[in-house]
Design an enzyme around this catalytic site. Structure first.
Site, short mmCIF file in Angstrom:
data_model
loop_
_atom_site.label_atom_id
_atom_site.label_comp_id
_atom_site.label_asym_id
_atom_site.label_seq_id
_atom_site.Cartn_x
_atom_site.Cartn_y
_atom_site.Cartn_z
CG ASN A 1 6.95 8.30 -10.93
OD1 ASN A 1 7.82 9.12 -11.27
ND2 ASN A 1 5.67 8.60 -10.87
CG HIS B 1 1.60 1.56 -13.58
ND1 HIS B 1 2.60 1.85 -14.49
CD2 HIS B 1 1.88 2.35 -12.50
CE1 HIS B 1 3.42 2.75 -13.99
NE2 HIS B 1 3.02 3.07 -12.78
CE1 TYR C 1 -3.70 0.97 -7.92
CE2 TYR C 1 -3.38 -0.32 -5.92
CZ TYR C 1 -3.61 0.89 -6.54
OH TYR C 1 -3.73 2.04 -5.79
CE1 TYR D 1 -0.54 0.30 -3.34
CE2 TYR D 1 0.55 0.37 -1.19
CZ TYR D 1 -0.58 0.11 -1.97
OH TYR D 1 -1.73 -0.33 -1.37
CG ASN E 1 5.38 6.34 -7.34
OD1 ASN E 1 5.33 5.75 -8.42
ND2 ASN E 1 4.68 7.44 -7.11
#
Length: 562
Positions: A478, A385, A380, A430, A432
């Site tokens: 989120n 994001h 990532y 993570y 969320n």
């Protein structure tokens, strides 16, 4: 405000073991005497509960040596309690031939109350009075020993007792603020101002510090030793860290030498001769021999248990930036002398307290929790994001704050912007589930909502455009939803949004968020990160002022300039 800043500082200074490493029970077979069942029973050990002048009950142990020449009052570091220190106390008692009293601070182990600077001063006073009243210890037979944060109450008590036999400072600190940030003056909100008190200590002072101490740099010990009026030969343990000095042979050898020297000085004084002061300037060199003086601590006493300044208080790298001006101690003293803050009269006879409080309102040192949202893992890294993570990394590099500790499922680092303490965090559960880190961190460090700055990506903004807001909704993000859920649904916290633009055409939103930037977009984001650091500095030091309004306006049109 002094009480507030002291309370906040306490959150950064004290880390009592949780759960405590010991319990205290009454022994029915010994007339109700207190016992600690987690440690081996020994003759000559008293377990005590002492009431302090601030109304807390602290636990202490007194260990008696049959041939004691003095009594040692030991103040431990900030991440241990009596259960973890007990075997070390017994070892010191036997090796040095001294009686020893160790005590837990308020809020540590089975002691009641909360750990604060003022409480630790009351705690050591209670232990000292117990030695005088219960055990008949005279000041001239008492040696104070302070380890790391414990050097604070030790130096404070020593500065008030002119006839002590001696003081030992083990990996001491100049002051609480100086551990986190290399300030050049003492501020009124600082805690444990040893640098200002050490000159009032009359007895001989031994300073022991490791040259490889990465938590409290050994320059703290050197400067304190240089400020002592009555210096004893210091011990700079070559290669020693912050929590392992006891394993070096020269540690116990030098301590024994110091205690014997104090005994001889007392005997000489009793005979009417002058006391000899040892004051060499040469550094003590470690010896290769003398292994018989090495501590042999049991396996049940891990090294980390004596970490006197927790790794969460890791000293941030020194900054080459000039210090920003703040209210000096002299100004505060003059301010407090004016009728104890009741009223200050101007030349026209009008009360100017309001303007004074306006000045003080600017000087807010409540810590900031700055959280960047993103997903952990190499796959990532560099995606749209994860720009929240990138902003935290940029602040870390710019301010010299090392992110090296895991707490509440987050990678964190503690440091300062100017003199304002900040906590940087990158949740590792993570996107969320980001709130699982933010909520507990804010609660643990008692950070108010207005000082929780959330940094995250925003598709409604063009790529590389920033926006600072004092509050707002989640905008279907989120990560922000999760944070709001763990802050009781509140939206009253500031946020720094980093624009990443909308997905082109019919591209799936999730695929877009996990996509890396194009070269042009990457340049825009890199520029935005640099501007973001300056914006964060402004918010931390000045709040949401007109500077932030101008910043947002400039960001809005920065891609439309000719």
């Amino acid at each position: 405000m002094g009480g507030v800043t002291s309370s906040i500082a306490s959150k950064f200074a004290f880390f009592p073991p949780n759960p405590p490493s010991y319990t205290v029970v009454e022994d029915g077979s010994c007339d109700g005497q207190l016992q600690i069942p987690e440690v081996p029973r020994r003759d000559g050990v008293d377990v005590l509960k002492l009431r302090t002048r601030r109304g807390t009950d602290i636990v202490a142990v007194h260990i008696k040596h049959p041939k004691a020449s003095a009594t040692l009052l030991y103040s431990h570091g900030n991440a241990a309690d009596l259960g973890q220190m007990f075997e070390l106390y017994v070892e010191l008692c036997n090796r040095l031939r001294v009686n020893l009293m160790g005590y837990d601070y308020s809020g540590y182990g089975q002691s009641t109350g909360k750990p604060t600077e003022c409480n630790t001063y009351a705690d050591i006073d209670a232990a000292y009075m117990c030695l005088k009243e219960r055990y008949g210890v005279k000041d001239e037979d008492l040696i104070l020993y302070g380890q790391s944060v414990g050097s604070g109450p030790t130096v404070d008590l020593a500065s008030r007792l002119p006839n002590l036999r001696g003081v030992v400072l083990h990996s001491p600190i100049l002051s609480g603020m100086r551990v986190l940030y290399p300030v050049k003056r003492t501020y009124w909100f600082d805690i444990y101002k040893n640098i200002d008190k050490i000159g009032a200590v009359n007895c001989q002072v031994l300073v022991i510090h490791g040259t490889a101490d990465e938590v409290v740099h050994y320059s703290h010990g050197k400067q304190l030793w240089e400020l002592c009026k009555n210096q004893y030969e210091p011990l700079w343990v070559n290669g020693g860290g912050h929590c392992n000095l006891e394993i070096y042979p020269e540690f116990i050898r030098h301590l024994k030498k110091f205690v014997l020297s104090l005994n001889k000085s007392k005997a000489a004084a009793a005979n009417g001769s002058e006391k000899t002061v040892v004051n060499p300037e040469n550094q003590t060199k470690p010896s290769n021999g003398g292994t018989s003086d090495t501590f042999e601590l049991g396996a049940d006493l891990p090294e980390v248990s004596r970490n006197s300044l927790d790794s969460r208080l890791e000293k941030s790298k020194k900054s080459s930036k000039p210090e920003k001006s703040r209210m000096s101690t002299d100004c505060v003293d003059r301010f407090r002398r004016k009728k104890d803050l009741v009223c200050i009269q101007s030349e026209t006879g009008q009360c100017c307290m309001q303007s004074l409080f306006q000045t003080l309102a600017f000087l807010e040192y409540t810590p900031w929790l700055i959280v960047g949202l993103g997903n952990p893992g190499i796959k990532y890294h560099g995606t749209r994001h994860n720009v929240g993570f990138e902003m935290i990394d940029q602040i870390s590099r710019s301010e010299g704050i090392v992110l090296n500790t895991i707490q509440s499922k987050a990678l964190i680092g503690i440091g300062a912007i100017g003199e304002v303490p900040i906590l940087l965090a990158k949740p590792q559960a993570y996107m969320n589930f980001s709130g699982e880190s933010v909520g507990p961190l804010a609660a643990y460090y008692q950070v108010p909502l207005r000082h929780i700055l959330l940094v995250y990506d925003e598709m409604s903004l063009p790529n590389g455009v920033l926006r600072l807001q004092p509050k707002g909704g989640h905008g279907h993000h989120n990560g922000v939803k999760s944070v709001m859920g763990h802050l009781d649904g509140s939206r009253e916290f500031p946020r720094l949004c980093i624009g990443i633009g909308n997905p082109p055409g019919a591209m799936d939103m999730k695929a877009y968020l996990l996509q890396k930037f194009s070269p042009v977009e990457r340049n825009q984001i890199d520029e935005a990160l640099e501007q973001g650091v300056e914006a964060v500095r402004t918010v931390v030091l000045s709040g949401f002022s007109q500077k932030i309004t101008r910043f947002n306006l400039g960001q809005k049109y920065k891609h439309h300039k000719v």
